[in-house]
Design a protein around this motif. Sequence first.
Motif, PDB file in Angstrom:
ATOM      1  N   MET A 276       0.837  -1.196   0.000  1.00  0.00           N
ATOM      2  CA  MET A 276       0.000   0.000   0.000  1.00  0.00           C
ATOM      3  C   MET A 276       0.874   1.248   0.000  1.00  0.00           C
ATOM      4  SD  MET A 276      -2.911   1.241   2.748  1.00  0.00           S
ATOM      5  CE  MET A 276      -4.125   0.045   2.225  1.00  0.00           C
ATOM      6  N   ILE A 277       0.417   2.273  -0.738  1.00  0.00           N
ATOM      7  CA  ILE A 277       1.154   3.528  -0.809  1.00  0.00           C
ATOM      8  C   ILE A 277       1.070   4.266   0.521  1.00  0.00           C
ATOM      9  CG2 ILE A 277       1.209   5.801  -1.908  1.00  0.00           C
ATOM     10  CD1 ILE A 277       0.120   4.492  -4.427  1.00  0.00           C
ATOM     11  N   LYS A 278       2.209   4.770   0.978  1.00  0.00           N
ATOM     12  CA  LYS A 278       2.254   5.589   2.187  1.00  0.00           C
ATOM     13  C   LYS A 278       2.176   7.055   1.766  1.00  0.00           C
ATOM     14  CE  LYS A 278       5.107   6.777   6.194  1.00  0.00           C
ATOM     15  NZ  LYS A 278       6.410   6.553   6.870  1.00  0.00           N
ATOM     16  N   VAL A 279       1.159   7.765   2.255  1.00  0.00           N
ATOM     17  CA  VAL A 279       0.969   9.175   1.912  1.00  0.00           C
ATOM     18  C   VAL A 279       1.601  10.049   2.985  1.00  0.00           C
ATOM     19  CG1 VAL A 279      -0.720  10.999   1.497  1.00  0.00           C
ATOM     20  CG2 VAL A 279      -1.153   8.680   0.650  1.00  0.00           C
ATOM     21  N   ILE A 280       2.468  10.965   2.559  1.00  0.00           N
ATOM     22  CA  ILE A 280       3.137  11.895   3.472  1.00  0.00           C
ATOM     23  C   ILE A 280       2.676  13.308   3.138  1.00  0.00           C
ATOM     24  CG2 ILE A 280       5.341  12.841   4.245  1.00  0.00           C
ATOM     25  CD1 ILE A 280       6.628  10.173   3.506  1.00  0.00           C
ATOM     26  N   GLY A 281       2.072  13.972   4.101  1.00  0.00           N
ATOM     27  CA  GLY A 281       1.629  15.347   3.910  1.00  0.00           C
ATOM     28  C   GLY A 281       2.722  16.318   4.312  1.00  0.00           C
ATOM     29  N   LEU A 282       3.019  17.267   3.434  1.00  0.00           N
ATOM     30  CA  LEU A 282       4.063  18.257   3.684  1.00  0.00           C
ATOM     31  C   LEU A 282       3.460  19.660   3.694  1.00  0.00           C
ATOM     32  CD1 LEU A 282       6.808  16.836   1.292  1.00  0.00           C
ATOM     33  CD2 LEU A 282       6.646  16.495   3.762  1.00  0.00           C
ATOM     34  N   ASP A 283       4.126  20.587   4.390  1.00  0.00           N
ATOM     35  CA  ASP A 283       3.596  21.947   4.432  1.00  0.00           C
ATOM     36  C   ASP A 283       3.975  22.709   3.164  1.00  0.00           C
ATOM     37  OD1 ASP A 283       6.197  23.130   4.692  1.00  0.00           O
ATOM     38  OD2 ASP A 283       6.144  22.822   6.857  1.00  0.00           O
ATOM     39  N   SER A 284       3.428  23.923   3.043  1.00  0.00           N
ATOM     40  CA  SER A 284       3.591  24.691   1.809  1.00  0.00           C
ATOM     41  C   SER A 284       4.975  25.304   1.651  1.00  0.00           C
ATOM     42  CB  SER A 284       2.527  25.795   1.749  1.00  0.00           C
ATOM     43  OG  SER A 284       1.230  25.234   1.728  1.00  0.00           O
TER      44      SER A 284
END
Length: 303
Positions: free
Chosen positions: A1-9
């Motif tokens: 499964m793909i691991k989603v990493i949220g990053l700031d702007s």
Amino acid sequence: MIKVIGLDSNTAVTVFYSVDLPHQSRGEINEADLENYLSKAVWKSFDALRSLAAGRLNVEEADLVLAGVRVVGIKVDGHEVISAHGFAGKNVQISLCITMVKRGVTGERTAEEKESVEMLETGSVAAYLLSRKLNIPNLLYVEPGEEVTSFFYVSPGGAAHIREFVWGRQDIIKIFGDNFAVPEEAAWSIYHKFLAGNLSEPVTAKLEKLFAEVFKRFMDGATLSLRDVSTRELKKLPPIYIKMQFPLPDAIGKKSVCIGNRRARLCLLQERINIEDLAYNTPYVSYEWLNSIAKRRIKWLMP
């Protein structure tokens, strides 16, 4: 499964961008056509957006990495389809979610790790998903933070970060703390009591005035942000959805930002937008075979 990493702007730039391409043969669109059109769309998107991304991230274009590309929509002659394969038309529009980061952010990873990780600018993706969920083609999405507030704009042509300005939770703490000469923790406690409404009328009136003073700075920032958005073709300004990163008075939902003779209504967004939906849920999972092709094209653009 793909691991989603949220990053700031300040770390990543994610833009939703559409590319129109003429169908070059007279027959039905086949898989070879789609692969060719997708390759062109990826290159055209990166070429059009890399200067913007480099400016946002304050790096040279050579220090920019194309970290991810996802197909989020396909249209043939203006009609949305899950797959253009088998359709006959004159024009194919491919809508992409394209993410760029500073070189070094991705780190040293194996090819397998690169395939299994998806990096996204959290605010831009949340704005896009909110627009799709509410079925509103034009909206503004706002994320107030500790010290900085970020604005994102969604239109039929795409979605992206448009501006940020200094305003956040610390502004509220400071004005309450300075007025009562108390430390941060006590100031935040007073603010919560103000929100709960368990204070006398004179004290409530005083705190309402304090909050109105500090929130005016937010309104000023929102007004400037709207000036960066091309909305002349719209009869009315799009709503502004404010993510509830920290508690805000319900009365904010009755306010609006004015530009000329038009108003943009403020809406407090209570629900959480899960950016992982872009990788795990419909309709986006319908394009996985195209996404695998797009990942191969990234390798050619970013050896």
